[in-house]
Write a protein that holds these residues in place. Structure first.
Motif, PDB file in Angstrom:
ATOM      1  N   ARG A   1     -15.048  18.288  51.290  1.00 42.43           N
ATOM      2  CA  ARG A   1     -14.643  17.445  50.328  1.00 42.43           C
ATOM      3  C   ARG A   1     -15.635  17.778  49.002  1.00 42.43           C
ATOM      4  O   ARG A   1     -16.651  18.283  49.094  1.00 42.43           O
ATOM      5  CB  ARG A   1     -15.093  16.031  50.601  1.00 42.43           C
ATOM      6  CG  ARG A   1     -14.256  15.525  51.624  1.00 42.43           C
ATOM      7  CD  ARG A   1     -14.743  14.073  52.196  1.00 42.43           C
ATOM      8  NE  ARG A   1     -14.881  13.020  51.024  1.00 42.43           N
ATOM      9  CZ  ARG A   1     -15.775  11.971  51.147  1.00 42.43           C
ATOM     10  NH1 ARG A   1     -16.384  11.890  52.250  1.00 42.43           N
ATOM     11  NH2 ARG A   1     -15.885  11.224  50.107  1.00 42.43           N
ATOM     12  N   PRO A   2     -15.261  17.599  47.756  1.00 42.92           N
ATOM     13  CA  PRO A   2     -16.015  17.852  46.566  1.00 42.92           C
ATOM     14  C   PRO A   2     -16.998  16.941  46.435  1.00 42.92           C
ATOM     15  O   PRO A   2     -17.009  15.693  46.655  1.00 42.92           O
ATOM     16  CB  PRO A   2     -14.858  17.929  45.268  1.00 42.92           C
ATOM     17  CG  PRO A   2     -13.784  16.918  45.932  1.00 42.92           C
ATOM     18  CD  PRO A   2     -13.913  17.150  47.407  1.00 42.92           C
ATOM     19  N   TYR A   3     -18.164  17.262  45.872  1.00 47.23           N
ATOM     20  CA  TYR A   3     -19.227  16.283  45.349  1.00 47.23           C
ATOM     21  C   TYR A   3     -19.845  16.571  44.133  1.00 47.23           C
ATOM     22  O   TYR A   3     -19.838  17.910  43.842  1.00 47.23           O
ATOM     23  CB  TYR A   3     -20.435  16.630  46.425  1.00 47.23           C
ATOM     24  CG  TYR A   3     -20.293  15.801  47.775  1.00 47.23           C
ATOM     25  CD1 TYR A   3     -20.839  14.376  47.867  1.00 47.23           C
ATOM     26  CD2 TYR A   3     -19.405  16.592  48.830  1.00 47.23           C
ATOM     27  CE1 TYR A   3     -20.364  13.678  49.306  1.00 47.23           C
ATOM     28  CE2 TYR A   3     -19.493  15.894  49.982  1.00 47.23           C
ATOM     29  CZ  TYR A   3     -19.833  14.380  49.964  1.00 47.23           C
ATOM     30  OH  TYR A   3     -19.570  13.638  51.307  1.00 47.23           O
ATOM     31  N   ALA A   4     -20.093  16.016  43.431  1.00 46.99           N
ATOM     32  CA  ALA A   4     -20.771  16.037  42.003  1.00 46.99           C
ATOM     33  C   ALA A   4     -22.119  15.204  41.929  1.00 46.99           C
ATOM     34  O   ALA A   4     -22.099  14.115  42.191  1.00 46.99           O
ATOM     35  CB  ALA A   4     -19.594  15.657  40.821  1.00 46.99           C
ATOM     36  N   THR A   5     -22.958  15.632  40.963  1.00 47.68           N
ATOM     37  CA  THR A   5     -24.150  14.968  40.847  1.00 47.68           C
ATOM     38  C   THR A   5     -24.629  15.191  39.354  1.00 47.68           C
ATOM     39  O   THR A   5     -24.617  16.440  38.991  1.00 47.68           O
ATOM     40  CB  THR A   5     -25.468  15.237  41.830  1.00 47.68           C
ATOM     41  OG1 THR A   5     -26.466  14.485  41.503  1.00 47.68           O
ATOM     42  CG2 THR A   5     -25.733  16.693  41.761  1.00 47.68           C
ATOM     43  N   ALA A   6     -25.039  14.122  38.806  1.00 47.12           N
ATOM     44  CA  ALA A   6     -25.498  14.211  37.395  1.00 47.12           C
ATOM     45  C   ALA A   6     -27.041  14.813  37.413  1.00 47.12           C
ATOM     46  O   ALA A   6     -27.340  15.400  36.392  1.00 47.12           O
ATOM     47  CB  ALA A   6     -25.321  13.223  36.553  1.00 47.12           C
ATOM     48  N   ASP A   7     -27.447  14.354  38.531  1.00 46.43           N
ATOM     49  CA  ASP A   7     -29.097  14.833  38.453  1.00 46.43           C
ATOM     50  C   ASP A   7     -29.602  15.163  39.886  1.00 46.43           C
ATOM     51  O   ASP A   7     -29.572  14.181  40.770  1.00 46.43           O
ATOM     52  CB  ASP A   7     -29.760  13.627  38.189  1.00 46.43           C
ATOM     53  CG  ASP A   7     -31.484  13.986  37.799  1.00 46.43           C
ATOM     54  OD1 ASP A   7     -31.667  14.939  38.156  1.00 46.43           O
ATOM     55  OD2 ASP A   7     -32.271  13.145  37.320  1.00 46.43           O
ATOM     56  N   TYR A   8     -29.170  16.352  40.321  1.00 48.90           N
ATOM     57  CA  TYR A   8     -29.681  16.981  41.741  1.00 48.90           C
ATOM     58  C   TYR A   8     -30.736  16.390  42.333  1.00 48.90           C
ATOM     59  O   TYR A   8     -30.712  15.782  43.499  1.00 48.90           O
ATOM     60  CB  TYR A   8     -29.366  18.264  41.838  1.00 48.90           C
ATOM     61  CG  TYR A   8     -29.471  18.742  43.168  1.00 48.90           C
ATOM     62  CD1 TYR A   8     -28.347  18.849  44.142  1.00 48.90           C
ATOM     63  CD2 TYR A   8     -30.494  19.396  43.708  1.00 48.90           C
ATOM     64  CE1 TYR A   8     -28.489  19.259  45.275  1.00 48.90           C
ATOM     65  CE2 TYR A   8     -30.791  20.139  45.053  1.00 48.90           C
ATOM     66  CZ  TYR A   8     -29.615  19.651  45.804  1.00 48.90           C
ATOM     67  OH  TYR A   8     -29.930  20.288  47.104  1.00 48.90           O
ATOM     68  N   PHE A   9     -31.571  16.449  41.921  1.00 49.26           N
ATOM     69  CA  PHE A   9     -33.137  16.211  42.511  1.00 49.26           C
ATOM     70  C   PHE A   9     -33.094  14.660  42.713  1.00 49.26           C
ATOM     71  O   PHE A   9     -33.999  14.589  43.669  1.00 49.26           O
ATOM     72  CB  PHE A   9     -34.253  16.664  41.605  1.00 49.26           C
ATOM     73  CG  PHE A   9     -34.214  18.306  41.461  1.00 49.26           C
ATOM     74  CD1 PHE A   9     -34.800  19.088  42.640  1.00 49.26           C
ATOM     75  CD2 PHE A   9     -33.896  18.998  40.441  1.00 49.26           C
ATOM     76  CE1 PHE A   9     -34.780  20.475  42.703  1.00 49.26           C
ATOM     77  CE2 PHE A   9     -33.814  20.288  40.474  1.00 49.26           C
ATOM     78  CZ  PHE A   9     -34.183  21.135  41.591  1.00 49.26           C
TER      79      PHE A   9
ATOM     80  N   GLY B   1      -6.668  24.443  55.889  1.00 43.47           N
ATOM     81  CA  GLY B   1      -7.586  23.188  56.515  1.00 43.47           C
ATOM     82  C   GLY B   1      -9.016  23.850  56.954  1.00 43.47           C
ATOM     83  O   GLY B   1      -9.935  22.971  57.367  1.00 43.47           O
ATOM     84  N   ARG B   2      -9.209  25.052  56.972  1.00 48.04           N
ATOM     85  CA  ARG B   2     -10.370  25.695  57.176  1.00 48.04           C
ATOM     86  C   ARG B   2     -11.400  25.859  56.010  1.00 48.04           C
ATOM     87  O   ARG B   2     -10.743  26.527  54.948  1.00 48.04           O
ATOM     88  CB  ARG B   2     -10.533  26.720  57.842  1.00 48.04           C
ATOM     89  CG  ARG B   2     -11.640  27.688  58.331  1.00 48.04           C
ATOM     90  CD  ARG B   2     -11.302  28.718  59.279  1.00 48.04           C
ATOM     91  NE  ARG B   2     -10.579  29.738  58.627  1.00 48.04           N
ATOM     92  CZ  ARG B   2     -11.074  30.875  58.082  1.00 48.04           C
ATOM     93  NH1 ARG B   2     -12.364  30.976  58.032  1.00 48.04           N
ATOM     94  NH2 ARG B   2     -10.394  31.733  57.564  1.00 48.04           N
TER      95      ARG B   2
ATOM     96  N   SER C   1      -8.511  22.452  41.811  1.00 47.24           N
ATOM     97  CA  SER C   1      -7.320  23.203  41.659  1.00 47.24           C
ATOM     98  C   SER C   1      -7.379  24.717  41.580  1.00 47.24           C
ATOM     99  O   SER C   1      -6.827  25.421  42.126  1.00 47.24           O
ATOM    100  CB  SER C   1      -6.484  22.867  40.454  1.00 47.24           C
ATOM    101  OG  SER C   1      -5.420  23.464  40.136  1.00 47.24           O
ATOM    102  N   LEU C   2      -8.694  25.088  40.623  1.00 42.64           N
ATOM    103  CA  LEU C   2      -8.728  26.691  40.688  1.00 42.64           C
ATOM    104  C   LEU C   2      -9.310  27.050  42.026  1.00 42.64           C
ATOM    105  O   LEU C   2      -9.008  28.094  42.535  1.00 42.64           O
ATOM    106  CB  LEU C   2     -10.049  26.736  39.681  1.00 42.64           C
ATOM    107  CG  LEU C   2     -10.575  28.125  39.575  1.00 42.64           C
ATOM    108  CD1 LEU C   2      -9.415  29.170  39.162  1.00 42.64           C
ATOM    109  CD2 LEU C   2     -11.881  28.331  38.478  1.00 42.64           C
ATOM    110  N   ALA C   3     -10.080  26.248  42.861  1.00 40.84           N
ATOM    111  CA  ALA C   3     -10.467  26.720  44.003  1.00 40.84           C
ATOM    112  C   ALA C   3      -9.377  26.878  45.096  1.00 40.84           C
ATOM    113  O   ALA C   3      -9.415  27.870  45.845  1.00 40.84           O
ATOM    114  CB  ALA C   3     -11.447  25.535  44.497  1.00 40.84           C
ATOM    115  N   ASP C   4      -8.251  26.071  44.850  1.00 38.10           N
ATOM    116  CA  ASP C   4      -7.315  26.344  45.589  1.00 38.10           C
ATOM    117  C   ASP C   4      -6.401  27.563  45.474  1.00 38.10           C
ATOM    118  O   ASP C   4      -6.214  28.434  46.561  1.00 38.10           O
ATOM    119  CB  ASP C   4      -6.296  25.115  45.661  1.00 38.10           C
ATOM    120  CG  ASP C   4      -6.583  23.761  46.265  1.00 38.10           C
ATOM    121  OD1 ASP C   4      -7.598  23.811  47.090  1.00 38.10           O
ATOM    122  OD2 ASP C   4      -6.123  22.794  45.701  1.00 38.10           O
TER     123      ASP C   4
END
Length: 202
Positions: free
Chosen positions: A73-81, A113-114, A139-142
Motif C-alpha cells: 500500500r502507498p504511504y505518505a508523510t509530511a514529516d518523516y522523523f 499481486g506481488r 499510476s506511474l508505478a503500475d
C-alpha cells in the motif's frame, strides 16, 4: 515511452526521472525487493546528494519504504522523523537525515499481486502530498512495474541466446577437432603430429 526502452537500467532511470518531474520534488528514488534476504535495496536515485542514502538497504517492514514493500500500500508523510507509523531504525534515519529529506511518499511496484519494489518521491522541506499526487505516482508505478518486468525478460532472452550461441560454437570446434585428429590417425600420423594438432585445438 517506457515501453520503447529495452535496457533494464534505462527503464529504472527513466521511471525515477519522471516521478521527480511529475510531482516536482527534490529527490525521487526506487528500491527493488530481494525476497530471499527480506530487504528492499536502493537501485536508482535522481536528485540525491548523499552516498550513504544511495546505498541504503531497508528490511521489509522497516521505515516508510519497508512498510510499503510489506503491505503493498502507498504511504505518505509530511514529516518523516515525527511520524510514528513507521519502524524507525538508526541506519535508515541516519541515511534520510544525511540526504536532508523531510516529506516522503512511497508507492508499491506491483506485478500480479506481488510487490517487486517501491517508487518514492521526497522533499527536503515539509510538504503534504495530496491524494491526487499519490494516485499519480501509483499510476506511474503500475506502468513502471510492467516495463521493469519486460526489460528483465528481454535481458534473460538475450542471455539465453548467448548461451545457446556459445554452446553451438563449442560443438562446432569439437567437431573440427575430431575431424582433424581422425584424419591424422587414418593417414598414419605419428605421435608428434597428433600432439601438435591437439595442442592447436586446446
Amino acid at each position: 515511452d517506457l515501453a520503447k526502452l529495452r535496457d533494464a537500467d534505462a527503464v529504472l532511470h527513466s521511471i525515477v526521472r519522471r516521478a521527480r518531474t511529475l510531482l516536482g520534488v527534490d529527490v525521487a528514488y526506487l528500491s527493488l525487493n530481494n525476497e530471499a534476504r527480506g530487504q528492499t535495496y536502493m537501485r536508482v536515485t535522481e536528485g540525491s546528494a548523499s552516498a550513504l542514502f544511495q546505498q541504503l538497504s531497508l528490511g521489509i517492514g522497516e521505515g516508510l519504504g519497508g512498510k510499503v514493500a510489506l503491505t503493498g500500500r502507498p504511504y505518505a508523510t509530511a514529516d518523516y522523523f515525527t511520524d510514528t507509523r513507521f519502524a524507525h531504525t538508526d541506519t535508515i534515519d541516519t541515511a534520510v537525515r544525511d540526504e536532508g529529506l523531510t516529506a516522503i511518499v512511497g508507492v508499491p511496484l506491483s506485478l500480479g499481486g506481488r510487490v517487486i519494489g517501491v517508487l518514492y518521491a521526497a522533499n527536503r522541506a515539509y510538504r503534504t502530498f495530496a491524494r491526487e499526487e499519490v494516485a499519480l505516482l501509483s499510476s506511474l508505478a503500475d506502468h513502471a512495474a510492467i516495463s521493469i518486468d519486460n526489460a528483465h525478460l528481454l535481458e534473460e532472452t538475450r542471455e539465453a541466446n548467448e548461451t545457446v550461441r556459445a554452446h553451438n560454437e563449442a560443438i562446432r570446434r569439437a567437431e573440427q577437432a575430431h575431424d582433424r585428429l581422425t584424419e591424422l590417425v587414418l593417414r598414419g600420423g605419428d605421435v608428434p603430429e597428433v600432439a601438435a594438432a591437439v595442442a592447436k585445438v586446446l
